[in-house]
Design a protein around this motif. Structure first.
Motif, short mmCIF file in Angstrom:
data_model
loop_
_atom_site.label_atom_id
_atom_site.label_comp_id
_atom_site.label_asym_id
_atom_site.label_seq_id
_atom_site.Cartn_x
_atom_site.Cartn_y
_atom_site.Cartn_z
N LEU A 89 84.50 -44.91 16.57
CA LEU A 89 85.05 -43.68 16.00
C LEU A 89 85.65 -42.79 17.07
CD1 LEU A 89 82.23 -42.83 13.43
CD2 LEU A 89 84.58 -43.49 12.87
N ASP A 90 85.03 -42.72 18.23
CA ASP A 90 85.54 -41.88 19.32
C ASP A 90 86.89 -42.36 19.82
OD1 ASP A 90 83.31 -40.26 19.18
OD2 ASP A 90 82.26 -41.25 20.83
N ALA A 91 87.15 -43.66 19.65
CA ALA A 91 88.41 -44.22 20.12
C ALA A 91 89.48 -44.30 19.04
CB ALA A 91 88.17 -45.63 20.69
N ALA A 92 89.11 -44.02 17.80
CA ALA A 92 90.03 -44.23 16.66
C ALA A 92 91.21 -43.28 16.69
CB ALA A 92 89.25 -44.09 15.36
N ARG A 93 92.40 -43.81 16.39
CA ARG A 93 93.61 -43.00 16.33
C ARG A 93 94.24 -42.98 14.94
NH1 ARG A 93 97.61 -45.49 19.52
NH2 ARG A 93 96.43 -47.42 19.48
N GLY A 94 93.60 -43.63 13.99
CA GLY A 94 94.21 -43.77 12.67
C GLY A 94 94.10 -42.54 11.79
N GLU A 95 95.03 -42.45 10.86
CA GLU A 95 94.97 -41.40 9.84
C GLU A 95 93.81 -41.66 8.87
OE1 GLU A 95 97.81 -39.50 6.28
OE2 GLU A 95 98.60 -41.07 7.62
N TYR A 177 88.11 -43.85 4.61
CA TYR A 177 87.83 -42.44 4.83
C TYR A 177 88.99 -41.77 5.53
CZ TYR A 177 83.54 -44.97 4.10
OH TYR A 177 82.61 -45.84 3.58
N HIS A 178 89.38 -40.57 5.04
CA HIS A 178 90.47 -39.84 5.67
C HIS A 178 90.00 -39.27 7.01
CE1 HIS A 178 93.72 -36.99 6.36
NE2 HIS A 178 94.41 -37.64 5.43
N ARG A 179 90.90 -39.19 7.94
CA ARG A 179 90.57 -38.72 9.28
C ARG A 179 90.00 -37.30 9.29
NH1 ARG A 179 91.63 -40.52 14.21
NH2 ARG A 179 91.14 -39.01 15.86
N ARG A 180 90.37 -36.49 8.29
CA ARG A 180 89.84 -35.12 8.29
C ARG A 180 88.31 -35.11 8.24
NH1 ARG A 180 93.15 -35.27 3.64
NH2 ARG A 180 92.02 -35.80 1.72
N LEU A 181 87.70 -36.15 7.66
CA LEU A 181 86.23 -36.25 7.67
C LEU A 181 85.72 -36.49 9.08
CD1 LEU A 181 85.67 -38.44 4.48
CD2 LEU A 181 85.46 -35.95 4.69
N LEU A 182 86.43 -37.30 9.84
CA LEU A 182 86.07 -37.53 11.24
C LEU A 182 86.19 -36.24 12.05
CD1 LEU A 182 85.33 -39.53 13.52
CD2 LEU A 182 87.77 -40.01 13.76
N ARG A 184 85.88 -33.30 11.00
CA ARG A 184 84.83 -32.37 10.58
C ARG A 184 83.43 -32.81 11.03
NH1 ARG A 184 84.89 -31.48 4.35
NH2 ARG A 184 83.05 -30.27 4.98
N GLY A 185 83.33 -33.97 11.67
CA GLY A 185 82.04 -34.45 12.14
C GLY A 185 81.22 -35.16 11.09
N LEU A 186 81.86 -35.61 10.00
CA LEU A 186 81.12 -36.22 8.90
C LEU A 186 81.04 -37.74 8.97
CD1 LEU A 186 82.31 -34.04 5.86
CD2 LEU A 186 80.32 -33.74 7.35
N LEU A 187 81.75 -38.37 9.89
CA LEU A 187 81.75 -39.84 9.92
C LEU A 187 80.88 -40.42 11.03
CD1 LEU A 187 85.41 -40.91 9.08
CD2 LEU A 187 83.44 -40.66 7.57
N HIS A 188 80.45 -39.62 11.98
CA HIS A 188 79.58 -40.15 13.03
C HIS A 188 78.17 -40.40 12.50
CE1 HIS A 188 82.77 -39.13 15.85
NE2 HIS A 188 82.11 -39.83 16.77
#
Length: 345
Positions: A89-95, A177-182, A184-188
Motif C-alpha cells: 500500500l505504501d508503494a501503490a500509485r493507482g487510482e 477500493y478507491h484511493r481516497r480510502l488509502l 484517509r488511512g482506511l486501507l492499512h
C-alpha cells in the motif's frame, strides 16, 4: 526492505494490486500467470516477498523482469500478512487498489471487469463474490449483502447482530477500493497481526467509508487448506485473533453508534472464540492452554450486559462452552474494553 522497482513514473496509474508472498513456491506460478492474464498498461502489480526462504524469491525476481507492471518489494525477514500488505500500500500509485494473496489466483480479465464496475458505480469500494477451492472441489461464496450493484451506506452492512453480514466477509482481496480510502488511512492493516488481520480492517471500512456496493463477479479463486497457511498451523501466531477482536471492540465502543454496533461485535467475537476452543485439539498443547486462558480473559473484558445478550442468543453448545470459560475468568483481574459512558463493563 529491498525495493526492486522500475524507474519512477510520475503519472497516476489506474490500478495497483498488492500481492504478498511467503514460502508459496508451489502456488506462486498460478498467481503470477493469472496476473499476466489481467495485465494492462495502466495496472501495476506490487509483489511483496515477505522474507521467503524457499524458491518464491527467485520466481518474483523473474516476474519483476517479465510480467508487465510488476514491482518486486522484499522484506529481509518475515513480518506477516498485515505488514506485507502495508508495504504494498505504501508503494501503490493507482487510482484504485486491489489485493490478491500469493497462493490464490484470478480469472482472466477479472480486474478489468471489477474496475469497470466500481467506476460505473462511483463508490468508495465494491465487494465481489469468490470461488472457494478445496482440492478439486469448487464452491461460489457470495457477499452476504444485497441487492447487487446498488450503492449503499457501508454501515448498513454491519447489522443485524444475529445474522451473517458484510463484516463477516472480511477478505481484502474480494473487492476493489478507491484511493481516497488509502489517503484517509482506511486501507492499512494493523502491523504485526499474524491472523485475523482483516477483521479490524473490514469493521473500520464499514464504519468510516461513505459508500459501497456488492457486484458479484466471482473471479477470485481462494485456495483453502494450504499447508503453509496459518489456518492450518496450530502455533501461537493463530492467537492473534484475540488482539484483532480486542481492537474491533475498542474501536466500535468509541463509535457514535456504539450502542447499536457493540452487540454485533461482541457476538462475532464470541463465535470466533467458540470456534477456536471448540477445535482446540488442532493446537499445540501449550498453545491450547494459552488459548483457553486468553479466551477467558477476553470474555472478562467484554461489556458484560452485552455479553449476556450475546450468549442468550447463541445455540446451547456454544453458549455452554463460553459460559464455562467466562466462569474461569470471573476471578481474574482482566481490564475491560474501554466503553463510552452508559455502557456497563
Amino acid at each position: 526492505m529491498n525495493d526492486e522497482r522500475r524507474p519512477n513514473v510520475s503519472r497516476v496509474l489506474k490500478l495497483s494490486v498488492v500481492v504478498p508472498f511467503y514460502n508459496v513456491q508451489t502456488y506462486a506460478p498460478d498467481a503470477l500467470k493469472s496476473l499476466e492474464l489481467n495485465a494492462r498498461g495502466d495496472f501495476e502489480f506490487l509483489l511483496v516477498d515477505d522474507g521467503s526462504t524457499d524458491g518464491t524469491t527467485a520466481l518474483l525476481e523473474r516476474a519483476a523482469r517479465e510480467l508487465p507492471g510488476a514491482v518486486h518489494l522484499r522484506h529481509e525477514r518475515n513480518a506477516g500478512l498485515a505488514t506485507a500488505r502495508n508495504t504494498g500500500l505504501d508503494a501503490a500509485r493507482g487510482e484504485y487498489i486491489a489485493f490478491l494473496d500469493g497462493d490464490d489466483w484470478l480469472a482472466p480479465g477479472h480486474l478489468a471487469r471489477t474496475l469497470a464496475a466500481i467506476e460505473a458505480l462511483s463508490c468508495d469500494f465494491v465487494r465481489t463474490d469468490h470461488v472457494r477451492c478445496t482440492g478439486r472441489a469448487r464452491s461460489v461464496q457470495r457477499v452476504p449483502y444485497g441487492p447487487e450493484s446498488v450503492v449503499a451506506d457501508p454501515r448498513t452492512g454491519i447489522l443485524p447482530a444475529g445474522r451473517t453480514t458484510s463484516v463477516d466477509y472480511p477478505y481484502a482481496w474480494a473487492g476493489m477500493y478507491h484511493r481516497r480510502l488509502l489517503d484517509r488511512g482506511l486501507l492499512h492493516f494493523t502491523d504485526g497481526l499474524r491472523t485475523a488481520e482483516d477483521r479490524p480492517w473490514i469493521w473500520r471500512l464499514h464504519r468510516e467509508a461513505e459508500s459501497f456496493a456488492p457486484v458479484g463477479l466471482p473471479g477470485i479463486f481462494y485456495r483453502q487448506g494450504v499447508s503453509t497457511s496459518l489456518t492450518q498451523i496450530g502455533d501461537e501466531r493463530r492467537l492473534d485473533f484475540v488482539h484483532a477482536f480486542d481492537q474491533v471492540l475498542a474501536e466500535t465502543a468509541a463509535d457514535r453508534e456504539f450502542d447499536l454496533l457493540l452487540p454485533k461485535a461482541v457476538r462475532t467475537y464470541c463465535a470466533i472464540i467458540a470456534h477456536h476452543v471448540g477445535s482446540i485439539e488442532r493446537f499445540q498443547p501449550a498453545v491450547a492452554k494459552k488459548l483457553r486462558s486468553m479466551s477467558a480473559a477476553a470474555l472478562g473484558r467484554m461489556p458484560q450486559d452485552v455479553l449476556d445478550h450475546a450468549l442468550d442468543s447463541m445455540d446451547a453448545d456454544r453458549a455452554t462452552l463460553l459460559r464455562r470459560l467466562r466462569r474461569r475468568a470471573s476471578g481474574a483481574s482482566a481490564a475491560p474494553v474501554a466503553t463510552p459512558a452508559g455502557v456497563r463493563a
